[in-house]
Motif scaffolding. Structure first.
Motif, PDB file in Angstrom:
ATOM      1  N   ILE A   1      51.001  24.748   9.572  1.00 43.53           N
ATOM      2  CA  ILE A   1      50.578  25.260   8.182  1.00 43.53           C
ATOM      3  C   ILE A   1      49.074  25.452   8.182  1.00 43.53           C
ATOM      4  O   ILE A   1      48.434  24.455   8.409  1.00 43.53           O
ATOM      5  N   ALA A   2      48.718  26.532   7.464  1.00 44.47           N
ATOM      6  CA  ALA A   2      47.562  27.127   7.345  1.00 44.47           C
ATOM      7  C   ALA A   2      47.021  26.083   5.861  1.00 44.47           C
ATOM      8  O   ALA A   2      47.438  26.678   4.750  1.00 44.47           O
ATOM      9  N   PHE A   3      45.896  25.388   6.019  1.00 42.05           N
ATOM     10  CA  PHE A   3      45.471  24.649   4.840  1.00 42.05           C
ATOM     11  C   PHE A   3      44.205  25.122   4.483  1.00 42.05           C
ATOM     12  O   PHE A   3      43.309  25.141   5.348  1.00 42.05           O
ATOM     13  N   VAL A   4      43.860  25.746   3.199  1.00 42.48           N
ATOM     14  CA  VAL A   4      42.569  25.985   3.083  1.00 42.48           C
ATOM     15  C   VAL A   4      42.133  25.404   1.465  1.00 42.48           C
ATOM     16  O   VAL A   4      42.706  25.649   0.638  1.00 42.48           O
ATOM     17  N   MET A   5      41.564  24.531   1.665  1.00 42.85           N
ATOM     18  CA  MET A   5      41.064  23.637   0.513  1.00 42.85           C
ATOM     19  C   MET A   5      39.493  24.094   0.149  1.00 42.85           C
ATOM     20  O   MET A   5      38.466  23.989   0.954  1.00 42.85           O
ATOM     21  N   SER A   6      39.323  24.789  -1.134  1.00 40.96           N
ATOM     22  CA  SER A   6      38.157  25.181  -1.680  1.00 40.96           C
ATOM     23  C   SER A   6      37.686  23.998  -2.748  1.00 40.96           C
ATOM     24  O   SER A   6      38.262  23.775  -3.629  1.00 40.96           O
ATOM     25  N   GLY A   7      36.517  23.230  -2.099  1.00 38.09           N
ATOM     26  CA  GLY A   7      35.966  22.268  -2.812  1.00 38.09           C
ATOM     27  C   GLY A   7      35.041  22.913  -4.254  1.00 38.09           C
ATOM     28  O   GLY A   7      34.508  23.750  -3.995  1.00 38.09           O
ATOM     29  N   GLY A   8      35.307  22.094  -5.404  1.00 38.34           N
ATOM     30  CA  GLY A   8      34.288  22.459  -6.567  1.00 38.34           C
ATOM     31  C   GLY A   8      35.166  23.197  -7.833  1.00 38.34           C
ATOM     32  O   GLY A   8      35.631  24.328  -7.493  1.00 38.34           O
ATOM     33  N   THR A   9      35.297  22.315  -8.775  1.00 35.77           N
ATOM     34  CA  THR A   9      36.113  22.792 -10.053  1.00 35.77           C
ATOM     35  C   THR A   9      35.128  22.846 -10.925  1.00 35.77           C
ATOM     36  O   THR A   9      35.693  21.940 -12.189  1.00 35.77           O
ATOM     37  N   GLU A  10      34.085  23.254 -11.189  1.00 34.52           N
ATOM     38  CA  GLU A  10      32.934  23.015 -11.932  1.00 34.52           C
ATOM     39  C   GLU A  10      33.343  23.478 -13.353  1.00 34.52           C
ATOM     40  O   GLU A  10      34.454  24.704 -13.211  1.00 34.52           O
ATOM     41  N   GLY A  11      33.007  23.318 -14.255  1.00 29.30           N
ATOM     42  CA  GLY A  11      33.283  23.983 -15.659  1.00 29.30           C
ATOM     43  C   GLY A  11      34.784  23.835 -16.119  1.00 29.30           C
ATOM     44  O   GLY A  11      35.314  22.773 -16.067  1.00 29.30           O
ATOM     45  N   VAL A  12      35.552  25.054 -16.349  1.00 29.59           N
ATOM     46  CA  VAL A  12      36.808  24.754 -16.939  1.00 29.59           C
ATOM     47  C   VAL A  12      37.957  25.006 -15.734  1.00 29.59           C
ATOM     48  O   VAL A  12      39.139  24.939 -15.914  1.00 29.59           O
ATOM     49  N   LEU A  13      37.267  25.237 -14.355  1.00 28.52           N
ATOM     50  CA  LEU A  13      38.258  25.225 -13.296  1.00 28.52           C
ATOM     51  C   LEU A  13      39.273  24.045 -13.169  1.00 28.52           C
ATOM     52  O   LEU A  13      38.633  22.674 -13.261  1.00 28.52           O
ATOM     53  N   SER A  14      40.286  24.272 -12.932  1.00 27.58           N
ATOM     54  CA  SER A  14      41.325  23.129 -12.946  1.00 27.58           C
ATOM     55  C   SER A  14      41.855  22.979 -11.273  1.00 27.58           C
ATOM     56  O   SER A  14      42.368  23.866 -10.748  1.00 27.58           O
ATOM     57  N   PRO A  15      41.872  21.688 -10.783  1.00 26.29           N
ATOM     58  CA  PRO A  15      42.352  21.432  -9.493  1.00 26.29           C
ATOM     59  C   PRO A  15      43.801  21.894  -9.301  1.00 26.29           C
ATOM     60  O   PRO A  15      44.679  21.584 -10.244  1.00 26.29           O
ATOM     61  N   HIS A  16      44.312  22.403  -8.399  1.00 25.70           N
ATOM     62  CA  HIS A  16      45.690  22.796  -8.227  1.00 25.70           C
ATOM     63  C   HIS A  16      45.513  23.537  -6.759  1.00 25.70           C
ATOM     64  O   HIS A  16      44.792  23.554  -6.058  1.00 25.70           O
ATOM     65  N   ILE A  17      47.097  23.597  -6.269  1.00 24.25           N
ATOM     66  CA  ILE A  17      47.352  24.117  -5.132  1.00 24.25           C
ATOM     67  C   ILE A  17      48.422  25.276  -5.377  1.00 24.25           C
ATOM     68  O   ILE A  17      48.956  25.223  -6.225  1.00 24.25           O
ATOM     69  N   THR A  18      47.937  26.089  -4.216  1.00 29.58           N
ATOM     70  CA  THR A  18      49.125  27.480  -4.373  1.00 29.58           C
ATOM     71  C   THR A  18      49.883  27.304  -3.084  1.00 29.58           C
ATOM     72  O   THR A  18      49.159  27.544  -1.987  1.00 29.58           O
ATOM     73  N   VAL A  19      51.235  27.221  -2.946  1.00 29.46           N
ATOM     74  CA  VAL A  19      51.981  27.222  -1.804  1.00 29.46           C
ATOM     75  C   VAL A  19      52.615  28.286  -1.529  1.00 29.46           C
ATOM     76  O   VAL A  19      53.180  29.102  -2.330  1.00 29.46           O
ATOM     77  N   PHE A  20      52.369  29.154  -0.476  1.00 28.73           N
ATOM     78  CA  PHE A  20      52.940  30.308   0.197  1.00 28.73           C
ATOM     79  C   PHE A  20      54.196  29.764   1.013  1.00 28.73           C
ATOM     80  O   PHE A  20      53.917  29.191   1.925  1.00 28.73           O
ATOM     81  N   THR A  21      55.272  30.225   0.622  1.00 31.55           N
ATOM     82  CA  THR A  21      56.323  30.410   1.844  1.00 31.55           C
ATOM     83  C   THR A  21      56.962  31.509   2.227  1.00 31.55           C
ATOM     84  O   THR A  21      56.621  32.818   1.705  1.00 31.55           O
ATOM     85  N   ARG A  22      57.518  31.520   3.382  1.00 35.51           N
ATOM     86  CA  ARG A  22      58.183  32.756   4.023  1.00 35.51           C
ATOM     87  C   ARG A  22      59.307  32.336   4.941  1.00 35.51           C
ATOM     88  O   ARG A  22      59.165  31.479   5.753  1.00 35.51           O
ATOM     89  N   SER A  23      60.383  33.265   4.640  1.00 34.49           N
ATOM     90  CA  SER A  23      61.616  33.129   5.329  1.00 34.49           C
ATOM     91  C   SER A  23      62.248  34.497   5.465  1.00 34.49           C
ATOM     92  O   SER A  23      61.956  35.348   4.742  1.00 34.49           O
ATOM     93  N   GLU A  24      62.985  34.540   6.909  1.00 33.78           N
ATOM     94  CA  GLU A  24      63.413  35.864   7.201  1.00 33.78           C
ATOM     95  C   GLU A  24      64.756  35.844   6.228  1.00 33.78           C
ATOM     96  O   GLU A  24      65.569  35.020   6.160  1.00 33.78           O
ATOM     97  N   VAL A  25      65.188  37.319   5.927  1.00 34.46           N
ATOM     98  CA  VAL A  25      66.372  37.620   5.177  1.00 34.46           C
ATOM     99  C   VAL A  25      66.882  38.625   6.082  1.00 34.46           C
ATOM    100  O   VAL A  25      66.357  39.604   6.676  1.00 34.46           O
ATOM    101  N   ALA A  26      68.228  38.688   5.709  1.00 32.08           N
ATOM    102  CA  ALA A  26      69.062  39.905   6.476  1.00 32.08           C
ATOM    103  C   ALA A  26      68.514  41.218   5.923  1.00 32.08           C
ATOM    104  O   ALA A  26      68.359  42.453   6.875  1.00 32.08           O
TER     105      ALA A  26
END
Length: 374
Positions: free
Chosen positions: A80-105
């Motif tokens: 899995i490609a993990f990219v963590m960006s440090g720094g949630t100054e001001g009103v930025l809120s810690p969170h993660i965004t998960v991307f999924t991919r699956s093949e369909v017919a």
């Protein structure tokens, strides 16, 4: 060409080691662990060389996902490609965004036009003396093209965001190069982050035809007229290669999501943020999450931020580069984060500092992902 279904899930975190939200969505069946391709996150560290919240977050995620995937934690990090960006100054809120991919017919009824697609590729490992130089640019450009192919994106105009995790220099890496008779672009670990980010961004620009391919070593961090309008690069201590994630729209995608982008000319370019929102059919109403009558919904905004290197914004002096108490990247994240949060109606947006060659000097790309009703 295969047909893929891409999913995007934004999950709030209580700390860099908090995986409860992701595990709950896996437990409910909303996310299938085997389909996770990439996880981008904002952690509450300082964003500097010694920001170990990034490594902590990746370790926690890999440990939690390992038994679900039947892999070791190390194998999860390779998959899995993990990219963590440090720094949630001001009103930025810690969170993660998960991307999924699956093949369909095939595409389900009701899906038309180009939809969100994601692709991933890796460069080879770099030697310390190659960071911030032409070798990193060339290899990154190759990886961007490979990631486009992986995403099923055939037109460069359909690429709207390229996220890259790239290496940085440590004293040990600098010494290793010197022992072999080579000089690195810089001996400063902190400065090396900028060199690596800048060269990686120029690799994106070369791959997408935004600049010519004859970029020289001396152009990095000097020729700020050379930049990519879709690159977002983040440096970390935990790797010696580039991880490239391409996000765009493809006719082969069966996703419910769509991505668009614009480019901020400076740190207060609200018009560019509005333009990016409108590119995916989202209107702007101050104080309210952007939405459209057609039922489209904002998922997340991804942007780069930096202190303008000429020391001014629209003719007025700024002090971000002169403040010795707080890094200029932290100032920039807070400023741009506040601007975008005000327009988005949420502080849970992905704003990364250090935008060398990522958009015009002092500005940066801003991309928006929206969920469509069908």
């Amino acid at each position: 060409m295969r047909t893929s279904s891409v999913g995007v899930f934004k999950i709030a975190t209580r700390g860099p080691g908090d995986v409860s939200g992701l595990m709950a969505m896996i437990g409910s069946g909303e996310i299938e662990p085997a389909s996770i391709l990439a996880i981008l996150g904002k952690t509450e560290g300082n964003g500097g060389v010694n920001d170990f919240t990034r490594e902590y977050a990746v370790a926690a995620l890999c440990t939690a996902l390992a038994p679900r995937l039947g892999l070791s934690a190390h194998e999860v990090e390779q998959r899995i490609a993990f990219v963590m960006s440090g720094g949630t100054e001001g009103v930025l809120s810690p969170h993660i965004t998960v991307f999924t991919r699956s093949e369909v017919a095939q595409r389900p009824p009701g899906i038309s036009g180009k939809r969100l697609s994601i692709g991933m590729a890796h460069t080879r490992d770099f030697l310390p003396e190659e960071l911030g130089r032409a070798a990193q640019i060339t290899e990154t450009a190759k990886a961007v093209k490979a990631a486009m192919e992986d995403a099923g994106i055939t037109e460069t105009a359909d690429v709207h965001f390229v996220q890259i995790k790239c290496p940085l220099l440590t004293s040990e890496r600098v010494e290793a190069a010197a022992a072999r008779g080579h000089k690195t672009a810089t001996t400063s670990a902190y400065s090396s982050m900028a060199y690596s980010r800048g060269a990686s961004a120029l690799g994106v620009a070369v791959a997408l035809g935004e600049v010519a391919s004859d970029i020289q070593d001396d152009d990095v961090l000097r020729r700020y007229d050379l930049f990519s309008s879709v690159a977002s690069t983040s440096s970390g201590i935990e790797l010696m290669h580039n991880v490239v994630i391409v996000l765009g729209n493809s006719a082969s995608s069966a996703s419910r999501f769509e991505i668009g982008h614009s480019v901020m000319d400076d740190a207060i370019d609200a018009a560019a943020v509005v333009s990016a929102l409108r590119s995916v059919g989202l209107g702007v109403q101050l104080g309210v999450a952007p939405q459209a009558a057609a039922g489209r919904e904002l998922v997340n905004i991804f942007a780069k931020a930096e202190a303008s290197p000429d020391g001014s914004v629209r003719g007025f002096r700024h002090t971000m580069l002169e403040d010795t108490d707080i890094s200029s990247t932290r100032h920039a994240r807070a400023a741009v984060g506040g601007l975008i949060a005000g327009l988005a109606g949420t502080g849970a947006v992905y704003v990364s500092g250090g935008a060398e060659h990522q958009g015009p000097a002092g500005g940066g790309p801003v991309a928006v992902i929206a969920r469509l009703p069908y």
